[in-house]
Design a protein around this motif. Structure first.
Motif, PDB file in Angstrom:
ATOM      1  N   GLU A  54       6.181 -41.446  53.258  1.00 24.92           N
ATOM      2  CA  GLU A  54       4.879 -40.642  53.184  1.00 24.92           C
ATOM      3  C   GLU A  54       4.227 -40.758  51.850  1.00 24.92           C
ATOM      4  O   GLU A  54       3.220 -41.069  51.795  1.00 24.92           O
ATOM      5  CB  GLU A  54       5.136 -39.083  53.473  1.00 24.92           C
ATOM      6  CG  GLU A  54       5.681 -39.058  54.923  1.00 24.92           C
ATOM      7  CD  GLU A  54       6.980 -38.850  55.151  1.00 24.92           C
ATOM      8  OE1 GLU A  54       7.705 -39.269  54.247  1.00 24.92           O
ATOM      9  OE2 GLU A  54       7.626 -38.496  56.054  1.00 24.92           O
ATOM     10  N   ASP A  55       5.108 -40.522  50.654  1.00 28.17           N
ATOM     11  CA  ASP A  55       4.438 -40.662  49.414  1.00 28.17           C
ATOM     12  C   ASP A  55       3.971 -41.960  49.057  1.00 28.17           C
ATOM     13  O   ASP A  55       3.181 -42.053  48.304  1.00 28.17           O
ATOM     14  CB  ASP A  55       5.527 -40.178  48.387  1.00 28.17           C
ATOM     15  CG  ASP A  55       5.800 -38.673  48.618  1.00 28.17           C
ATOM     16  OD1 ASP A  55       5.325 -37.856  49.029  1.00 28.17           O
ATOM     17  OD2 ASP A  55       7.049 -38.314  48.346  1.00 28.17           O
ATOM     18  N   VAL A  56       4.543 -43.199  49.834  1.00 29.19           N
ATOM     19  CA  VAL A  56       4.259 -44.514  49.289  1.00 29.19           C
ATOM     20  C   VAL A  56       2.874 -45.038  50.023  1.00 29.19           C
ATOM     21  O   VAL A  56       1.883 -45.428  49.434  1.00 29.19           O
ATOM     22  CB  VAL A  56       5.399 -45.388  49.542  1.00 29.19           C
ATOM     23  CG1 VAL A  56       4.980 -46.947  49.357  1.00 29.19           C
ATOM     24  CG2 VAL A  56       6.585 -45.131  48.987  1.00 29.19           C
ATOM     25  N   PHE A  57       2.922 -44.600  51.270  1.00 29.08           N
ATOM     26  CA  PHE A  57       1.902 -45.075  52.148  1.00 29.08           C
ATOM     27  C   PHE A  57       0.625 -44.178  52.616  1.00 29.08           C
ATOM     28  O   PHE A  57      -0.265 -44.423  52.909  1.00 29.08           O
ATOM     29  CB  PHE A  57       2.400 -45.789  53.528  1.00 29.08           C
ATOM     30  CG  PHE A  57       3.096 -47.023  53.245  1.00 29.08           C
ATOM     31  CD1 PHE A  57       2.766 -48.167  52.864  1.00 29.08           C
ATOM     32  CD2 PHE A  57       4.576 -46.786  53.410  1.00 29.08           C
ATOM     33  CE1 PHE A  57       3.468 -49.251  52.611  1.00 29.08           C
ATOM     34  CE2 PHE A  57       5.433 -48.161  53.313  1.00 29.08           C
ATOM     35  CZ  PHE A  57       4.812 -49.435  52.972  1.00 29.08           C
ATOM     36  N   GLY A  58       1.019 -42.866  52.608  1.00 35.49           N
ATOM     37  CA  GLY A  58      -0.051 -41.861  52.865  1.00 35.49           C
ATOM     38  C   GLY A  58      -0.032 -42.013  54.305  1.00 35.49           C
ATOM     39  O   GLY A  58       0.495 -42.411  55.030  1.00 35.49           O
ATOM     40  N   ASN A  59      -1.545 -41.377  54.524  1.00 40.04           N
ATOM     41  CA  ASN A  59      -1.728 -41.717  56.102  1.00 40.04           C
ATOM     42  C   ASN A  59      -2.386 -43.096  56.453  1.00 40.04           C
ATOM     43  O   ASN A  59      -2.902 -43.714  55.742  1.00 40.04           O
ATOM     44  CB  ASN A  59      -2.859 -40.770  56.316  1.00 40.04           C
ATOM     45  CG  ASN A  59      -2.560 -39.185  56.306  1.00 40.04           C
ATOM     46  OD1 ASN A  59      -1.306 -38.905  56.498  1.00 40.04           O
ATOM     47  ND2 ASN A  59      -3.452 -38.317  56.120  1.00 40.04           N
ATOM     48  N   VAL A  60      -1.838 -43.623  57.480  1.00 41.22           N
ATOM     49  CA  VAL A  60      -2.035 -44.961  58.035  1.00 41.22           C
ATOM     50  C   VAL A  60      -2.369 -44.821  59.499  1.00 41.22           C
ATOM     51  O   VAL A  60      -2.096 -43.944  60.216  1.00 41.22           O
ATOM     52  CB  VAL A  60      -0.761 -45.886  57.775  1.00 41.22           C
ATOM     53  CG1 VAL A  60      -0.645 -46.269  56.423  1.00 41.22           C
ATOM     54  CG2 VAL A  60       0.370 -45.613  58.629  1.00 41.22           C
ATOM     55  N   PRO A  61      -3.116 -46.020  60.186  1.00 44.06           N
ATOM     56  CA  PRO A  61      -3.186 -45.770  61.639  1.00 44.06           C
ATOM     57  C   PRO A  61      -2.015 -45.902  62.416  1.00 44.06           C
ATOM     58  O   PRO A  61      -2.253 -45.303  63.616  1.00 44.06           O
ATOM     59  CB  PRO A  61      -3.921 -47.131  61.775  1.00 44.06           C
ATOM     60  CG  PRO A  61      -4.707 -47.546  60.585  1.00 44.06           C
ATOM     61  CD  PRO A  61      -3.426 -47.267  59.528  1.00 44.06           C
ATOM     62  N   GLY A  62      -0.755 -46.352  61.768  1.00 40.10           N
ATOM     63  CA  GLY A  62       0.287 -46.294  62.691  1.00 40.10           C
ATOM     64  C   GLY A  62       1.376 -47.309  62.181  1.00 40.10           C
ATOM     65  O   GLY A  62       1.401 -47.861  61.201  1.00 40.10           O
ATOM     66  N   PHE A  63       2.472 -47.268  62.730  1.00 36.90           N
ATOM     67  CA  PHE A  63       3.357 -48.181  62.270  1.00 36.90           C
ATOM     68  C   PHE A  63       4.492 -48.524  63.338  1.00 36.90           C
ATOM     69  O   PHE A  63       4.496 -48.229  64.570  1.00 36.90           O
ATOM     70  CB  PHE A  63       4.522 -47.744  61.194  1.00 36.90           C
ATOM     71  CG  PHE A  63       5.123 -46.485  61.605  1.00 36.90           C
ATOM     72  CD1 PHE A  63       6.572 -46.460  62.149  1.00 36.90           C
ATOM     73  CD2 PHE A  63       4.779 -45.402  61.645  1.00 36.90           C
ATOM     74  CE1 PHE A  63       7.285 -45.344  62.492  1.00 36.90           C
ATOM     75  CE2 PHE A  63       5.215 -43.959  61.882  1.00 36.90           C
ATOM     76  CZ  PHE A  63       6.688 -44.083  62.278  1.00 36.90           C
ATOM     77  N   PHE A  64       5.089 -49.562  63.270  1.00 44.49           N
ATOM     78  CA  PHE A  64       6.042 -50.280  64.196  1.00 44.49           C
ATOM     79  C   PHE A  64       7.417 -50.115  63.775  1.00 44.49           C
ATOM     80  O   PHE A  64       7.926 -50.454  62.571  1.00 44.49           O
ATOM     81  CB  PHE A  64       5.802 -51.992  64.170  1.00 44.49           C
ATOM     82  CG  PHE A  64       6.608 -52.754  65.194  1.00 44.49           C
ATOM     83  CD1 PHE A  64       6.056 -53.164  66.540  1.00 44.49           C
ATOM     84  CD2 PHE A  64       7.936 -53.169  64.958  1.00 44.49           C
ATOM     85  CE1 PHE A  64       6.877 -53.741  67.337  1.00 44.49           C
ATOM     86  CE2 PHE A  64       8.632 -53.914  65.782  1.00 44.49           C
ATOM     87  CZ  PHE A  64       8.290 -54.207  67.012  1.00 44.49           C
ATOM     88  N   GLY A  65       8.333 -49.488  64.416  1.00 37.48           N
ATOM     89  CA  GLY A  65       9.699 -49.149  63.948  1.00 37.48           C
ATOM     90  C   GLY A  65      10.616 -49.561  65.121  1.00 37.48           C
ATOM     91  O   GLY A  65      10.241 -49.953  66.173  1.00 37.48           O
ATOM     92  N   ALA A  66      12.043 -49.419  64.635  1.00 36.07           N
ATOM     93  CA  ALA A  66      13.052 -49.956  65.360  1.00 36.07           C
ATOM     94  C   ALA A  66      14.304 -48.832  65.451  1.00 36.07           C
ATOM     95  O   ALA A  66      14.266 -48.209  64.583  1.00 36.07           O
ATOM     96  CB  ALA A  66      13.572 -51.294  65.246  1.00 36.07           C
ATOM     97  N   LYS A  67      14.792 -48.731  66.778  1.00 36.28           N
ATOM     98  CA  LYS A  67      15.847 -47.873  66.581  1.00 36.28           C
ATOM     99  C   LYS A  67      16.957 -48.281  65.893  1.00 36.28           C
ATOM    100  O   LYS A  67      17.759 -47.673  65.254  1.00 36.28           O
ATOM    101  CB  LYS A  67      16.435 -47.649  68.122  1.00 36.28           C
ATOM    102  CG  LYS A  67      15.373 -46.839  68.836  1.00 36.28           C
ATOM    103  CD  LYS A  67      15.876 -46.444  70.214  1.00 36.28           C
ATOM    104  CE  LYS A  67      14.783 -45.595  71.163  1.00 36.28           C
ATOM    105  NZ  LYS A  67      15.044 -45.555  72.511  1.00 36.28           N
ATOM    106  N   ARG A  68      17.247 -49.798  65.674  1.00 38.76           N
ATOM    107  CA  ARG A  68      18.606 -50.211  65.165  1.00 38.76           C
ATOM    108  C   ARG A  68      18.215 -50.887  63.862  1.00 38.76           C
ATOM    109  O   ARG A  68      19.130 -51.371  63.179  1.00 38.76           O
ATOM    110  CB  ARG A  68      18.927 -51.381  66.187  1.00 38.76           C
ATOM    111  CG  ARG A  68      19.611 -50.881  67.427  1.00 38.76           C
ATOM    112  CD  ARG A  68      19.857 -52.021  68.227  1.00 38.76           C
ATOM    113  NE  ARG A  68      18.811 -52.878  68.536  1.00 38.76           N
ATOM    114  CZ  ARG A  68      18.645 -53.745  69.434  1.00 38.76           C
ATOM    115  NH1 ARG A  68      20.070 -54.337  69.669  1.00 38.76           N
ATOM    116  NH2 ARG A  68      17.682 -54.603  69.754  1.00 38.76           N
TER     117      ARG A  68
END
Length: 170
Positions: free
Chosen positions: A79-93
């Motif tokens: 949160e401290d690095v990017f702040g608010n963004v439109p979204g992100f792509f994540g992976a469970k692994r």
């Protein structure tokens, strides 16, 4: 005099019929206009929720957390690095993230710009909301999204189908 009276009655009758026809035509025209405008208004209202929430692909165990309307998604742990963004792509692994830095919504399509969390790779893609309720992410230009699985890089296909995440599912 009699013929003059009959002529005036016929004239009044013709005027009445003309006014009646104009009223009928106007009613039909107004009805048609309302029928054409109403569906577009209801579609515009639904549009504000297409690109908000979490969508996932179970096969690759990846998800997209997004809010392209208010751009107020925070990347978990960063949160401290990017702040608010439109979204992100994540992976469970894989705990690395691909950040959506820009999103331009046009109806059921969104043109998005994505970078990895180091900023060393970027790409543009299109996220499309389909009639069946699914979303299709199509990587267009730039790098390919990759995730680490068992210490090996796995490339995400250039076209990937997502579904809205059900509430309560992990």
């Amino acid at each position: 005099m009699f013929f003059l009276l009959i002529g005036m009655l016929l004239l009044i009758q013709n005027i009445y019929l003309c006014i009646y026809k104009i009223c009928v035509i106007m009613k039909k025209t107004i009805f048609i206009i309302i029928c054409l405008i109403f569906p577009t208004l209801t579609y515009a209202q639904a549009d504000s929720t297409f690109f908000k929430g979490i969508i996932e692909n179970e096969e690759y165990q990846v998800w997209i957390d997004m809010d392209f309307y208010t751009n107020n998604v925070q990347v978990e742990g960063q949160e401290d690095v990017f702040g608010n963004v439109p979204g992100f792509f994540g992976a469970k692994r894989d705990n690395r993230k691909w950040i959506i830095t820009d999103a331009e919504v046009n109806g059921t399509k969104a043109k998005i710009s994505i970078i990895n969390d180091y900023g060393s790779e970027d790409l543009t893609a299109t996220l499309t909301y389909e009639k069946d309720g699914s979303y299709v992410l199509k990587q267009e230009q730039g790098s390919t999204i990759k995730i680490a699985v068992n210490r090996k890089w796995v490339k995400i296909p250039s076209k990937l189908v997502f579904r809205k995440k059900e509430k309560g599912s992990n």
